[in-house]
Write a protein that holds these residues in place. Sequence first.
Motif, PDB file in Angstrom:
ATOM      1  N   MET A  27      38.469  35.255  52.341  1.00  0.00           N
ATOM      2  CA  MET A  27      39.097  35.887  51.486  1.00  0.00           C
ATOM      3  C   MET A  27      40.557  36.346  52.395  1.00  0.00           C
ATOM      4  N   THR A  28      40.136  36.875  53.743  1.00  0.00           N
ATOM      5  CA  THR A  28      41.553  37.145  54.452  1.00  0.00           C
ATOM      6  C   THR A  28      42.575  36.090  54.617  1.00  0.00           C
ATOM      7  N   VAL A  30      42.994  33.389  52.728  1.00  0.00           N
ATOM      8  CA  VAL A  30      43.464  32.937  51.618  1.00  0.00           C
ATOM      9  C   VAL A  30      44.526  34.117  50.865  1.00  0.00           C
ATOM     10  N   ALA A  31      44.178  35.428  51.043  1.00  0.00           N
ATOM     11  CA  ALA A  31      44.941  36.664  50.634  1.00  0.00           C
ATOM     12  C   ALA A  31      46.004  36.739  51.283  1.00  0.00           C
ATOM     13  N   VAL A  32      46.322  36.381  52.600  1.00  0.00           N
ATOM     14  CA  VAL A  32      47.511  36.489  53.246  1.00  0.00           C
ATOM     15  C   VAL A  32      48.494  35.415  52.943  1.00  0.00           C
ATOM     16  N   PRO A  34      49.739  34.174  49.992  1.00  0.00           N
ATOM     17  CA  PRO A  34      50.831  34.403  49.071  1.00  0.00           C
ATOM     18  C   PRO A  34      52.012  35.352  49.544  1.00  0.00           C
ATOM     19  N   SER A 110      35.318  31.314  45.525  1.00  0.00           N
ATOM     20  CA  SER A 110      36.281  30.594  45.534  1.00  0.00           C
ATOM     21  C   SER A 110      37.183  30.798  44.262  1.00  0.00           C
ATOM     22  N   LEU A 113      39.744  33.567  44.411  1.00  0.00           N
ATOM     23  CA  LEU A 113      40.685  33.318  45.300  1.00  0.00           C
ATOM     24  C   LEU A 113      41.446  32.170  44.931  1.00  0.00           C
ATOM     25  N   PHE A 116      44.261  34.223  43.087  1.00  0.00           N
ATOM     26  CA  PHE A 116      45.368  34.739  43.996  1.00  0.00           C
ATOM     27  C   PHE A 116      46.367  33.579  44.186  1.00  0.00           C
ATOM     28  N   MET A 117      46.073  32.425  44.187  1.00  0.00           N
ATOM     29  CA  MET A 117      47.029  31.119  44.416  1.00  0.00           C
ATOM     30  C   MET A 117      47.394  30.786  43.056  1.00  0.00           C
TER      31      MET A 117
END
Lengths: 219, 214
Positions: A27-28, A30-32, A34, A110, A113, A116-117
């Motif tokens: 999560m860290t 993928v989250a950063v 964007p 996934s 996430l 998020f993307m």
Amino acid sequence: MIALLLRDVKLSVRAGGGALIGVLFFMTVVAVIPFGVGPDLNLLSRIGPAIVWIGALLSSLLGLDRMFQTDREDGSLDLILMQEHPLALTVLVKCLAHWLGNGLPLVIASPLLGLFMNMDEVAIGATMLTLLVGTPALTFIGAVGAAVAVALPRGGLLVSILVLPLAVPVLIFGVSASYAAVQDPAPFMPPFLILVAITMFFAVLGPLGAALALRNAGD
Amino acid sequence: MRLTVDALSARRGEDLIFKDISFTLGAGESLILTGRNGSGKSTLLRAIAGLLHPESGRVIWISDGAEDGMRAAEACHYLGHRNAMKAELSVRENLEFWQSFFGDFAGGQGMSIGEAAEAVGLGGITHLPFGYLSAGQQRRMAFAKLLVAWRPVWILDEPTAALDVSAESVFTALIKTHLGKGGIVLAATHQPLGLENTQELKMTGFAGVMESMW
């Protein structure tokens, strides 16, 4: 063997197990992305499947070194090596337990996430499916690295480096199958089937190689 | 039923720790290894348990039911310095796992978890996580692991380290019971276990081997 599977899955979800750590790291990462790339939604959805796959690859490397090391530290590995069960089968069961504890949570996380993307439903579904099929291969490949480095203190980074070249084809076909599902001319099935083949190939070769390494790690 | 060790030698790095050790143990017999620290007791036991590749020689297990080419290690329980139990799991979960993973060897049957815990004097605490126990209790529970599945040969590496006097007598009684059932015990120890019908092997370490070699 069922007992070994249950024990390892229990250990991975109890205190000190790697299950949650892998998901948090995933999560860290993928989250950063964007925040780093900026608010360009089209760009995000275009690179989405690749980023999710890279995140999953890195987080599955994270927990690999503990696969045999915890058993070695408390002496369980000695007893496991002495038994009459074929060692390759024991390693296969340990791989499955490791995947249930560390790989499956990544697959389940996934879709979130993917949102998020800014990925659409088809892309999220395809990424999840390719991760479901591809992450076991990462575990099987990683088992060999983990077995080779089992006797080394702080062998974690070494395991990642040993394993990474072999894990690259998994990444390539996983990502290309995910893209093929959303981009029209490219067919989905060929890369997906190659991914399935890679997983099945390493399901056989990984435990055999790891068993060989463990037998010769004797000290 | 017989465990034969034939001209076993083992090496640690460049040094030959021991050389050409041979002995045979039959049902009900035991072997006590003595010698100062670093004299190769643990190395010999690990070589017999198949955890260390010997430089030369072999370990052979002979019994009625044994198939040809069977590894001697499969007939053995090994209790090393480490307890092989998971601190995160309860004592019962640990013992249940080993009971089902070991399975009984031909010719005997293990105790139930409760009986084994009673036998080492810790009946009421199998629900606790293994990590909560004291060092002595952990050692006792590691010993209970030998009781839950039957193996004719017990290989014990300093079984009584970290134990009080009463635990030592409990262990001695359990070892005697095992020998009485026709088992074989190999133990490295500093305490006299008070066993009869025992062979003793005095390990001298590589210094001794060097003297005899040169």
